[in-house]
Design a protein around this motif. Sequence first.
Motif, PDB file in Angstrom:
ATOM      1  N   ARG A   1       0.847  -1.143   0.008  1.00 16.41           N
ATOM      2  CA  ARG A   1       0.003   0.159  -0.217  1.00 16.41           C
ATOM      3  C   ARG A   1       0.846   1.211  -0.048  1.00 16.41           C
ATOM      4  O   ARG A   1       0.549   2.271  -0.728  1.00 16.41           O
ATOM      5  N   LEU A   2       1.868   1.282   0.912  1.00 12.10           N
ATOM      6  CA  LEU A   2       2.856   2.348   1.002  1.00 12.10           C
ATOM      7  C   LEU A   2       3.465   2.609  -0.475  1.00 12.10           C
ATOM      8  O   LEU A   2       3.432   3.937  -0.885  1.00 12.10           O
ATOM      9  N   LYS A   3       3.997   1.641  -1.146  1.00 12.77           N
ATOM     10  CA  LYS A   3       4.683   2.012  -2.424  1.00 12.77           C
ATOM     11  C   LYS A   3       3.483   2.566  -3.385  1.00 12.77           C
ATOM     12  O   LYS A   3       3.783   3.349  -4.343  1.00 12.77           O
ATOM     13  N   SER A   4       2.312   2.034  -3.492  1.00 12.35           N
ATOM     14  CA  SER A   4       1.153   2.589  -4.432  1.00 12.35           C
ATOM     15  C   SER A   4       1.133   4.031  -4.080  1.00 12.35           C
ATOM     16  O   SER A   4       0.785   4.893  -4.819  1.00 12.35           O
ATOM     17  N   ILE A   5       0.895   4.496  -2.745  1.00 13.04           N
ATOM     18  CA  ILE A   5       0.623   5.637  -2.245  1.00 13.04           C
ATOM     19  C   ILE A   5       1.781   6.616  -2.738  1.00 13.04           C
ATOM     20  O   ILE A   5       1.492   7.659  -3.272  1.00 13.04           O
ATOM     21  N   LEU A   6       3.200   6.055  -2.178  1.00 14.25           N
ATOM     22  CA  LEU A   6       4.249   6.946  -2.906  1.00 14.25           C
ATOM     23  C   LEU A   6       4.406   7.391  -4.361  1.00 14.25           C
ATOM     24  O   LEU A   6       4.515   8.367  -5.132  1.00 14.25           O
ATOM     25  N   SER A   7       4.059   6.236  -5.096  1.00 15.79           N
ATOM     26  CA  SER A   7       4.003   6.180  -6.769  1.00 15.79           C
ATOM     27  C   SER A   7       2.942   7.117  -7.322  1.00 15.79           C
ATOM     28  O   SER A   7       3.236   8.009  -8.045  1.00 15.79           O
ATOM     29  N   SER A   8       1.790   7.223  -6.718  1.00 16.53           N
ATOM     30  CA  SER A   8       0.759   8.171  -6.778  1.00 16.53           C
ATOM     31  C   SER A   8       1.024   9.644  -6.583  1.00 16.53           C
ATOM     32  O   SER A   8       0.725  10.645  -7.358  1.00 16.53           O
ATOM     33  N   MET A   9       1.970   9.999  -5.666  1.00 21.77           N
ATOM     34  CA  MET A   9       2.597  11.178  -5.193  1.00 21.77           C
ATOM     35  C   MET A   9       3.448  11.727  -6.094  1.00 21.77           C
ATOM     36  O   MET A   9       3.588  12.875  -6.339  1.00 21.77           O
ATOM     37  N   GLU A  10       4.000  11.109  -7.209  1.00 19.50           N
ATOM     38  CA  GLU A  10       4.977  11.372  -8.247  1.00 19.50           C
ATOM     39  C   GLU A  10       6.264  12.089  -7.702  1.00 19.50           C
ATOM     40  O   GLU A  10       7.349  11.706  -8.186  1.00 19.50           O
TER      41      GLU A  10
ATOM     42  N   SER B   1      13.969  13.404   9.885  1.00 23.19           N
ATOM     43  CA  SER B   1      14.518  13.521  11.452  1.00 23.19           C
ATOM     44  C   SER B   1      15.816  12.641  11.559  1.00 23.19           C
ATOM     45  O   SER B   1      16.824  12.980  12.433  1.00 23.19           O
ATOM     46  N   GLY B   2      15.895  11.676  10.650  1.00 18.81           N
ATOM     47  CA  GLY B   2      16.846  10.531  11.011  1.00 18.81           C
ATOM     48  C   GLY B   2      16.508   9.719  11.914  1.00 18.81           C
ATOM     49  O   GLY B   2      17.255   8.412  12.246  1.00 18.81           O
ATOM     50  N   GLY B   3      15.172   9.743  12.370  1.00 22.00           N
ATOM     51  CA  GLY B   3      14.613   8.553  13.262  1.00 22.00           C
ATOM     52  C   GLY B   3      14.176   7.298  12.361  1.00 22.00           C
ATOM     53  O   GLY B   3      14.151   7.426  11.168  1.00 22.00           O
ATOM     54  N   VAL B   4      13.688   6.232  13.064  1.00 14.08           N
ATOM     55  CA  VAL B   4      13.347   5.008  12.487  1.00 14.08           C
ATOM     56  C   VAL B   4      12.368   5.183  11.363  1.00 14.08           C
ATOM     57  O   VAL B   4      12.403   4.740  10.031  1.00 14.08           O
ATOM     58  N   ASP B   5      11.230   5.967  11.658  1.00 15.84           N
ATOM     59  CA  ASP B   5      10.033   6.142  10.805  1.00 15.84           C
ATOM     60  C   ASP B   5      10.372   6.872   9.594  1.00 15.84           C
ATOM     61  O   ASP B   5      10.292   6.448   8.328  1.00 15.84           O
ATOM     62  N   SER B   6      11.169   7.984   9.774  1.00 18.54           N
ATOM     63  CA  SER B   6      11.229   8.991   8.546  1.00 18.54           C
ATOM     64  C   SER B   6      12.430   8.276   7.760  1.00 18.54           C
ATOM     65  O   SER B   6      12.455   8.406   6.335  1.00 18.54           O
ATOM     66  N   THR B   7      13.443   7.580   8.259  1.00 16.75           N
ATOM     67  CA  THR B   7      14.372   6.906   7.501  1.00 16.75           C
ATOM     68  C   THR B   7      13.745   5.681   6.696  1.00 16.75           C
ATOM     69  O   THR B   7      13.918   5.626   5.552  1.00 16.75           O
ATOM     70  N   PHE B   8      12.701   5.025   7.193  1.00 15.63           N
ATOM     71  CA  PHE B   8      12.039   3.812   6.371  1.00 15.63           C
ATOM     72  C   PHE B   8      11.166   4.520   5.334  1.00 15.63           C
ATOM     73  O   PHE B   8      11.205   4.125   4.511  1.00 15.63           O
ATOM     74  N   LEU B   9      10.790   5.675   5.749  1.00 15.66           N
ATOM     75  CA  LEU B   9       9.887   6.159   4.657  1.00 15.66           C
ATOM     76  C   LEU B   9      10.974   6.693   3.456  1.00 15.66           C
ATOM     77  O   LEU B   9      10.517   6.723   2.134  1.00 15.66           O
ATOM     78  N   LEU B  10      11.981   7.537   4.029  1.00 16.71           N
ATOM     79  CA  LEU B  10      12.631   7.930   3.026  1.00 16.71           C
ATOM     80  C   LEU B  10      13.313   6.759   2.027  1.00 16.71           C
ATOM     81  O   LEU B  10      13.461   6.903   0.976  1.00 16.71           O
ATOM     82  N   LYS B  11      13.591   5.633   2.569  1.00 15.00           N
ATOM     83  CA  LYS B  11      14.184   4.389   1.929  1.00 15.00           C
ATOM     84  C   LYS B  11      13.023   3.860   0.952  1.00 15.00           C
ATOM     85  O   LYS B  11      13.522   3.824  -0.385  1.00 15.00           O
ATOM     86  N   VAL B  12      12.175   3.704   1.359  1.00 16.43           N
ATOM     87  CA  VAL B  12      11.050   3.173   0.461  1.00 16.43           C
ATOM     88  C   VAL B  12      10.723   4.312  -0.773  1.00 16.43           C
ATOM     89  O   VAL B  12      10.592   4.056  -1.769  1.00 16.43           O
ATOM     90  N   ALA B  13      10.616   5.727  -0.304  1.00 17.91           N
ATOM     91  CA  ALA B  13      10.208   6.596  -1.420  1.00 17.91           C
ATOM     92  C   ALA B  13      11.232   6.720  -2.342  1.00 17.91           C
ATOM     93  O   ALA B  13      11.321   7.024  -3.480  1.00 17.91           O
ATOM     94  N   SER B  14      12.436   6.662  -1.982  1.00 20.91           N
ATOM     95  CA  SER B  14      13.728   6.397  -2.727  1.00 20.91           C
ATOM     96  C   SER B  14      13.774   5.190  -3.879  1.00 20.91           C
ATOM     97  O   SER B  14      13.945   5.559  -5.063  1.00 20.91           O
ATOM     98  N   ASP B  15      13.227   4.163  -3.314  1.00 19.36           N
ATOM     99  CA  ASP B  15      13.229   3.016  -4.055  1.00 19.36           C
ATOM    100  C   ASP B  15      11.793   3.340  -5.363  1.00 19.36           C
ATOM    101  O   ASP B  15      12.193   2.654  -6.215  1.00 19.36           O
ATOM    102  N   VAL B  16      11.055   3.826  -4.826  1.00 19.75           N
ATOM    103  CA  VAL B  16       9.824   4.035  -5.689  1.00 19.75           C
ATOM    104  C   VAL B  16      10.080   5.164  -6.648  1.00 19.75           C
ATOM    105  O   VAL B  16       9.509   5.198  -7.912  1.00 19.75           O
ATOM    106  N   LEU B  17      10.438   6.232  -6.336  1.00 19.93           N
ATOM    107  CA  LEU B  17      10.308   7.582  -7.142  1.00 19.93           C
ATOM    108  C   LEU B  17      11.869   8.032  -7.328  1.00 19.93           C
ATOM    109  O   LEU B  17      11.929   9.003  -8.123  1.00 19.93           O
ATOM    110  N   GLY B  18      12.861   7.195  -6.970  1.00 18.26           N
ATOM    111  CA  GLY B  18      14.463   7.586  -7.422  1.00 18.26           C
ATOM    112  C   GLY B  18      14.573   9.049  -7.105  1.00 18.26           C
ATOM    113  O   GLY B  18      14.557   9.665  -5.798  1.00 18.26           O
TER     114      GLY B  18
END
Length: 276
Positions: free
Chosen positions: A18-27, A34-51
Amino acid sequence: MEKTKEIKSEKTNKGLIRLKSILSSMESVLIAYSGGVDSTFLLKVASDVLGERVLAVTSDSPTITRKELSYARDMAKELGVDHIVIKTDEMDCKDFTENSSQRCYWCKNELFTKLNDLAKKHGYDYVADGSNYSDTSDFRPGLKAAGELGVRSPLVEASLTKDDIRNLLKTWGLSVWNKPATACLSSRVPYGQTISVSLLNKIEKAEDILHKAGFEQVRVRDHKNIARIEISSQDFSRLFDPLVKDTISRSLKKLGYKYIAIDLDGYRTGSLNEAL
């Protein structure tokens, strides 16, 4: 037990899809990083999806420790994501420094306003933060600021919890998976007690003392002349070693604390909200 693990794993994997689909739609997205666990996870997946259509932005203010700022820089570099650091001015906001129960709202309002301006300037379609689904059950005034300013919370939208996020990061072999929970330094100050730069610096130095003594998950709650220490309960026996205890006590008293107290309930997020 195995059946339960399979069900949890399936739920987590569906959340990731679901997360990958959401990020893909954001373009394209600018992420409050912040460098915390959550924002690092989001950054990692966003980078994988959106380059390259991802920008990480970290706030540099007295509410953030120098250690966390350095960690954010290093992790963004490791992930290969464009990253910039900006100054935020929540300390100039009386509504923030007066430290009511809405303190977090005013801090996030300052941050997200600046990030929205930055996103428009650089052509990013959305601003997103790392709030996760577990946060929605806690007292988080910052979520209101995000909603008012149109900031997306993709981890919430994907129903990914803190446990989901740590488990996925562990599976991927990223060391951040077991990074201790972090929060801005103002969260160590009881509501109604004025926040100042000197006070935040004092708290940062106090927590550094415990980190250097070998304690990872630490909070030093500032009650004026009392330092209330929260650590993981499994670390209690080590803290009460006479040499460790005396060293910490002397060091904290040099910072200006008169009394050093140990919270017997141990570390927990949002303990100051218990007084509301």
